[in-house]
Design a protein around this motif. Structure first.
Motif, PDB file in Angstrom:
ATOM      1  N   MET A 145     -36.555  30.903 -78.286  1.00  0.00           N
ATOM      2  CA  MET A 145     -35.873  30.043 -79.255  1.00  0.00           C
ATOM      3  C   MET A 145     -36.213  28.569 -79.039  1.00  0.00           C
ATOM      4  O   MET A 145     -36.445  27.831 -80.006  1.00  0.00           O
ATOM      5  CB  MET A 145     -34.363  30.267 -79.180  1.00  0.00           C
ATOM      6  CG  MET A 145     -33.918  31.596 -79.758  1.00  0.00           C
ATOM      7  SD  MET A 145     -32.126  31.802 -79.780  1.00  0.00           S
ATOM      8  CE  MET A 145     -31.790  32.061 -78.035  1.00  0.00           C
ATOM      9  N   GLY A 148     -39.592  28.070 -80.280  1.00  0.00           N
ATOM     10  CA  GLY A 148     -39.633  28.159 -81.742  1.00  0.00           C
ATOM     11  C   GLY A 148     -39.286  26.843 -82.416  1.00  0.00           C
ATOM     12  O   GLY A 148     -39.922  26.443 -83.398  1.00  0.00           O
ATOM     13  N   VAL A 149     -38.275  26.155 -81.893  1.00  0.00           N
ATOM     14  CA  VAL A 149     -37.916  24.846 -82.446  1.00  0.00           C
ATOM     15  C   VAL A 149     -39.047  23.849 -82.222  1.00  0.00           C
ATOM     16  O   VAL A 149     -39.447  23.110 -83.141  1.00  0.00           O
ATOM     17  CB  VAL A 149     -36.607  24.325 -81.815  1.00  0.00           C
ATOM     18  CG1 VAL A 149     -36.297  22.912 -82.326  1.00  0.00           C
ATOM     19  CG2 VAL A 149     -35.443  25.258 -82.118  1.00  0.00           C
ATOM     20  N   LEU A 185     -32.447  22.101 -81.591  1.00  0.00           N
ATOM     21  CA  LEU A 185     -32.727  22.184 -80.157  1.00  0.00           C
ATOM     22  C   LEU A 185     -31.433  22.045 -79.356  1.00  0.00           C
ATOM     23  O   LEU A 185     -31.234  22.747 -78.352  1.00  0.00           O
ATOM     24  CB  LEU A 185     -33.717  21.095 -79.749  1.00  0.00           C
ATOM     25  CG  LEU A 185     -34.287  21.182 -78.339  1.00  0.00           C
ATOM     26  CD1 LEU A 185     -35.017  22.506 -78.126  1.00  0.00           C
ATOM     27  CD2 LEU A 185     -35.224  20.014 -78.070  1.00  0.00           C
ATOM     28  N   VAL A 188     -29.794  25.291 -79.321  1.00  0.00           N
ATOM     29  CA  VAL A 188     -30.372  26.197 -78.319  1.00  0.00           C
ATOM     30  C   VAL A 188     -29.790  25.909 -76.947  1.00  0.00           C
ATOM     31  O   VAL A 188     -29.460  26.822 -76.185  1.00  0.00           O
ATOM     32  CB  VAL A 188     -31.910  26.071 -78.294  1.00  0.00           C
ATOM     33  CG1 VAL A 188     -32.488  26.885 -77.139  1.00  0.00           C
ATOM     34  CG2 VAL A 188     -32.507  26.539 -79.609  1.00  0.00           C
ATOM     35  N   PRO A 423     -37.836  29.337 -85.152  1.00  0.00           N
ATOM     36  CA  PRO A 423     -37.204  29.925 -83.961  1.00  0.00           C
ATOM     37  C   PRO A 423     -37.183  31.455 -83.990  1.00  0.00           C
ATOM     38  O   PRO A 423     -37.283  32.098 -82.942  1.00  0.00           O
ATOM     39  CB  PRO A 423     -35.781  29.351 -84.006  1.00  0.00           C
ATOM     40  CG  PRO A 423     -35.941  28.039 -84.698  1.00  0.00           C
ATOM     41  CD  PRO A 423     -36.985  28.293 -85.757  1.00  0.00           C
ATOM     42  N   ALA A 456     -31.590  33.842 -82.666  1.00  0.00           N
ATOM     43  CA  ALA A 456     -32.658  33.045 -83.276  1.00  0.00           C
ATOM     44  C   ALA A 456     -32.344  32.757 -84.737  1.00  0.00           C
ATOM     45  O   ALA A 456     -32.590  31.646 -85.236  1.00  0.00           O
ATOM     46  CB  ALA A 456     -33.995  33.770 -83.154  1.00  0.00           C
ATOM     47  N   THR A 459     -29.887  29.979 -84.894  1.00  0.00           N
ATOM     48  CA  THR A 459     -30.550  28.698 -84.654  1.00  0.00           C
ATOM     49  C   THR A 459     -31.247  28.199 -85.906  1.00  0.00           C
ATOM     50  O   THR A 459     -31.186  27.003 -86.237  1.00  0.00           O
ATOM     51  CB  THR A 459     -31.572  28.841 -83.505  1.00  0.00           C
ATOM     52  OG1 THR A 459     -30.919  29.312 -82.327  1.00  0.00           O
ATOM     53  CG2 THR A 459     -32.246  27.506 -83.208  1.00  0.00           C
ATOM     54  N   CYS A 460     -31.921  29.107 -86.632  1.00  0.00           N
ATOM     55  CA  CYS A 460     -32.581  28.736 -87.882  1.00  0.00           C
ATOM     56  C   CYS A 460     -31.575  28.197 -88.896  1.00  0.00           C
ATOM     57  O   CYS A 460     -31.826  27.180 -89.573  1.00  0.00           O
ATOM     58  CB  CYS A 460     -33.305  29.949 -88.483  1.00  0.00           C
ATOM     59  SG  CYS A 460     -34.663  30.594 -87.487  1.00  0.00           S
TER      60      CYS A 460
END
Length: 473
Positions: A145, A148-149, A185, A188, A423, A456, A459-460
């Motif tokens: 994750m 991914g960011v 971020l 995360v 992410p 994830a 987070t998106c």
């Protein structure tokens, strides 16, 4: 029909690997081959596979030599100070260790390459997780994750693809997205804190001395059993060797054992302390060359691996020993990449990807036209998970952008929204780097998928929400 078969193929693959009915390599090869026959294009399977292998061969070469390079750097002690720093911060606290994993992955991700990020992060953190008996899927999930960011950096890939597809400047896409990505971020890091607290509740917080005492006790039992089985006597000798004396305070023991609580053996024969600054400079030069794109990444790692081996291990038998030591990781990861080439080759060659993309665009209601940026952000989650970044940014995004333009949505808004799904994308079975992550962490891909997808996706959505709130998307 191709749309249905495309989604069915992806769903079959995910279900089988998550239920552990097939290994990822077997599923990546056999399932697309079977569906290729269903589509009626079995005679062209060879062409599709060769096309897929050709397109992913540079990636496979990059991963092979990158694993060798970073493996050698770990052997010679380049990352030992990083590990010691994390250990000093973590203090055997699971919560701090998980947060440290996220921070380390985010920092290393500045080089723009997921594979190197995962290799460095796992190499530094894996022994610590194993020693404390922490969940390894927490490590892989948090690392994926965070990467991914950070993968949205202009040199990371997605931003450059979006800029190319829509004929925009990459900085115009990325710079306004920084606040939303920063929130993502931060999300995360907060999530890693929560997951770390959960691990702390499950395991408790141990001192270094307690961990070592427990390990000594286990070693004592094993050695005693060996003596009893072998000779039937000599237990007192074992006790003497493993029990030690009871003198000294707990604080003294803690200080002494802290030095021995090493996740990497400080006395291993492969250490090259006199070459530390050479190796550091070589690695910094390599990462700079990657960012500046002086040479293709596979070529850089090939040269870097050759230099690292030659300088640190000038004798050929030593070089062969280092290559043999990392052969398992090389074979596992490169095998996954070439197997994934079958999957992507069939998806693209049969036209499944194109039909799936058009279907997704067609099902969008006309009333959603003015909100196409929001729609694109939401669609980026499943689409970048189920297809490659190339397929999404060059195949789907232009169609979505055209639909948005008809309703007054600018290409810049569409491009920024398209970055939201990264992410989740970094755990896609079509991303070669994820096999580096799970392979080096010795985690089943299905276990990683079950754990990471929900977090994830959250987070998106945090990034998307922040982008809307800040007026970026």
């Amino acid at each position: 029909m191709l749309t249905i078969l495309g989604f069915a193929m992806i769903a079959t693959f995910l279900v089988l690997i998550m239920m552990k009915k097939m290994s990822p390599i077997a599923a990546l090869v056999l399932i697309p081959a079977l569906f290729c026959v269903f589509v009626g294009k079995g005679a062209k399977l060879g062409d599709y596979v060769i096309d897929g292998v050709t397109s992913l061969a540079p990636t496979a070469a990059m991963l092979m030599f990158a694993i060798v390079y970073f493996g050698v750097m770990i052997d010679v002690g380049l990352f030992d100070p990083v590990v010691r720093g994390i250990l000093k911060f973590a203090k055997a606290d699971p919560m701090r260790i998980v947060v440290g994993t996220a921070i380390l992955a985010a920092i290393v991700s500045l080089d723009g390459d997921g594979s190197t990020t995962f290799m460095i992060t796992v190499s530094a953190m894996y022994p610590l997780y194993k020693r404390l008996k922490m969940s390894l899927v927490v490590m892989t999930g948090v690392a994926a994750m965070a990467n991914g960011v950070m993968n949205t950096l202009p040199w990371g890939g997605p931003t450059a693809r979006a800029a190319t597809a829509l004929k925009l400047d990459a900085s115009d896409i990325f710079v306004p997205m920084i606040p939303a990505l920063a929130v993502g971020l931060l999300g995360v890091f907060v999530l890693s804190y929560v997951l770390g607290k959960r691990e702390r509740k499950r395991l408790g917080v141990l001192t270094l001395n307690e961990i070592l005492v427990e390990e000594k006790a286990e070693e004592k039992v094993e050695q005693t059993e060996t003596v009893l089985v072998g000779a039937g006597s000599g237990a007192s000798g074992t006790d003497k060797a493993t029990g030690g004396s009871g003198s000294g305070t707990d604080a003294d023991a803690e200080d002494g054992d802290a030095e021995r609580f090493q996740v990497l053996d400080p006395n291993r024969a492969t250490l090259r302390p006199k070459l530390y600054w050479f190796n550091a400079l070589l690695t910094l030069t390599l990462l700079t060359a990657m960012i500046m794109e002086w040479l293709p990444i596979p070529v850089l790692f090939l040269i870097g691996a050759a230099l690292a081996l030659t300088v640190n291990f000038p004798h050929i038998p030593d070089q062969k020993a280092r290559l043999a030591a990392h052969a398992d990781n090389v074979l596992n990861v490169s095998g996954m990449v070439f197997a994934a080439a079958v999957f992507t080759g069939v998806l693209q060659g049969t036209g499944m990807v194109d039909h799936m993309a058009r279907w997704m665009v067609d099902v969008i209601p006309d009333g959603m036209g003015p909100h196409m940026a929001l729609v694109t952000g939401v669609l980026s989650l499943p689409l970048t998970y189920f297809m490659s970044n190339d397929g999404f940014y060059f195949g789907v995004l232009p169609v979505l952008a055209e639909a948005g333009a008809a309703h007054g949505v600018t290409p810049l808004e569409m491009a920024r929204a398209s970055l939201v799904g990264q992410p989740l994308h970094m755990s896609s079975p079509l991303v070669p780097a994820v096999y580096v992550l799970v392979g080096m962490a010795k985690v089943e891909f299905g276990d990683h998928t079950r754990f990471v997808v929900k977090w994830a996706a959250l987070t998106c959505l945090i990034i998307l929400g922040a982008g809307i709130l800040f007026g970026i998307i």
